[in-house]
Motif scaffolding. Structure first.
Motif, PDB file in Angstrom:
ATOM      1  N   ALA A   1      21.279  10.419  40.047  1.00  0.00           N
ATOM      2  CA  ALA A   1      20.879   9.127  39.160  1.00  0.00           C
ATOM      3  C   ALA A   1      21.516   9.308  37.442  1.00  0.00           C
ATOM      4  N   GLU A   2      22.468  10.063  37.147  1.00  0.00           N
ATOM      5  CA  GLU A   2      22.708  10.489  36.258  1.00  0.00           C
ATOM      6  C   GLU A   2      23.964   9.510  35.467  1.00  0.00           C
ATOM      7  N   PRO A   3      24.912   8.965  35.860  1.00  0.00           N
ATOM      8  CA  PRO A   3      25.491   7.608  35.673  1.00  0.00           C
ATOM      9  C   PRO A   3      24.453   6.848  35.352  1.00  0.00           C
ATOM     10  N   LEU A   4      23.736   6.461  36.328  1.00  0.00           N
ATOM     11  CA  LEU A   4      22.758   5.214  35.778  1.00  0.00           C
ATOM     12  C   LEU A   4      22.237   5.205  34.300  1.00  0.00           C
ATOM     13  N   THR A   5      21.217   6.839  34.499  1.00  0.00           N
ATOM     14  CA  THR A   5      20.627   7.190  33.200  1.00  0.00           C
ATOM     15  C   THR A   5      21.736   6.828  32.248  1.00  0.00           C
ATOM     16  N   GLU A   6      22.773   6.930  32.418  1.00  0.00           N
ATOM     17  CA  GLU A   6      24.055   7.066  31.490  1.00  0.00           C
ATOM     18  C   GLU A   6      24.073   5.222  30.849  1.00  0.00           C
ATOM     19  N   ALA A   7      24.587   4.431  31.757  1.00  0.00           N
ATOM     20  CA  ALA A   7      24.906   3.130  31.497  1.00  0.00           C
ATOM     21  C   ALA A   7      23.411   2.108  31.725  1.00  0.00           C
ATOM     22  N   ALA A   8      22.348   2.535  31.653  1.00  0.00           N
ATOM     23  CA  ALA A   8      20.922   2.166  31.143  1.00  0.00           C
ATOM     24  C   ALA A   8      21.648   2.260  29.574  1.00  0.00           C
ATOM     25  N   ALA A   9      21.265   3.166  29.702  1.00  0.00           N
ATOM     26  CA  ALA A   9      21.651   3.693  27.499  1.00  0.00           C
ATOM     27  C   ALA A   9      22.685   2.854  27.198  1.00  0.00           C
ATOM     28  N   ALA A  10      23.527   3.167  27.794  1.00  0.00           N
ATOM     29  CA  ALA A  10      24.977   2.521  26.941  1.00  0.00           C
ATOM     30  C   ALA A  10      24.059   0.532  27.233  1.00  0.00           C
ATOM     31  N   PHE A  11      24.117   0.233  27.918  1.00  0.00           N
ATOM     32  CA  PHE A  11      23.684  -1.101  28.769  1.00  0.00           C
ATOM     33  C   PHE A  11      22.420  -1.433  26.918  1.00  0.00           C
ATOM     34  N   ARG A  12      21.762  -0.331  26.478  1.00  0.00           N
ATOM     35  CA  ARG A  12      20.877  -0.917  25.751  1.00  0.00           C
ATOM     36  C   ARG A  12      21.282  -0.757  24.776  1.00  0.00           C
ATOM     37  N   ALA A  13      22.349   0.651  23.965  1.00  0.00           N
ATOM     38  CA  ALA A  13      22.898   0.234  23.162  1.00  0.00           C
ATOM     39  C   ALA A  13      23.643  -0.573  22.676  1.00  0.00           C
TER      40      ALA A  13
END
Lengths: 194, 194
Positions: B172-184
């Protein structure tokens, strides 16, 4: 056994790579490779005795450094960050446009074809994306160091996703938009740091 | 002709959708659909007389509103923006995890299989991504209005790209990271506006 025509090996690999970029693993069947490369069947079995898995592995080995070089030439150029980001997405658009929007990243296309029997290939593709992200990270020295690695993985994810959109829209626009979004993201990281 | 068993039509379509999510167009061959759905061959031809193109079109028609609903439930919930973005990526991770990281977006997988003969299907997939982006846009009311539409398309691109990474990393890590990137990214847009 007569020696196959010079250049047949390269032609077979380049054809395999085009097929992978067009349609992933399933598009790169041996018969299709033979038909499209116009290579004699014998030369395929001569050069790639292990068959499709060897062919795909060697085609990806050809592809990996090309895209690494594209990332490096775009991001390590000494130009301002925005211009470097644009260059990466525009180079990708140029490649897709040259193929009438019918080819995109071979790794992305293979990833979406993997079955449980493709474990070695999955690990290989994962390593290729990691390599590209490492090359991208080294090309983003302005970013706060804690953010450089996730930013580089984000860039790779976005490049892959924008290529899906570009194939569907048959246009460079998704890549232009992705470049703008990544610039805004990078700008946000710099603002948050300041 | 005897009437096929009740439920066979639905089972055939759900199986087709799973195969599209696993491996795109090439994975959803009629023989594979029959084998995996355990539907009698006759019922496939009974319900889908036009064959594979009809089967794929109807499976995508089943899929489109499901993902639209997932986007809507995640983004239109009244929670703060960060939480809504996380929910979307986490719901996607949950679906992929449930399928042992071997299924991802059917539209993404089909997009990377398209040939010049698939024009109707290409246009259909393009329209589905546009529909999802519209649903996402309506769920991002905080964003400066000039940025909401490109931000929503960016979100769709990122979801597609992160699914490629998640299939390769089986995590799930890439999806967690993508969520963080979209939030940023979204945060950066709000800062730039302020």
């Amino acid at each position: 056994m007569p020696r196959p025509a010079s250049g047949a090996r390269e032609r077979i690999l380049e054809t395999t790579l085009v097929l992978l970029r067009e349609g992933g693993l399933s598009a790169a069947g041996l018969n299709e490779v033979i038909a499209r490369s116009a290579a004699p069947k014998g030369s395929l079995y001569h050069y790639f005795p292990a068959g499709k898995s060897q062919l795909v592995a060697e085609a990806l080995a050809l592809y990996e450094p090309r895209i690494a070089a594209l990332i490096e030439q775009s991001l390590h150029s000494g130009h301002p960050l925005s211009r470097r980001i644009n260059a990466l997405f525009m180079q990708t658009a140029k490649r897709m446009h040259a193929a009438q929007w019918r080819q995109s990243c071979a790794v992305g296309a293979v990833a979406l074809d993997l079955t449980s029997g493709d474990e070695a290939l999955r690990a290989r593709c994962e390593a290729i994306l990691r390599h590209w992200a490492n090359v991208a990270e080294a090309g983003l020295p302005e970013l706060p160091s804690a953010h450089a690695a996730p930013a580089a993985r984000h860039l790779v994810a976005l490049l892959e996703g924008a290529q899906i959109q570009a194939r569907l829209r048959q246009s460079a626009e998704p890549l232009t938009e992705a470049a703008a979004a990544f610039r805004a993201y990078a700008h946000g990281l710099l603002l948050a740091e300041a």
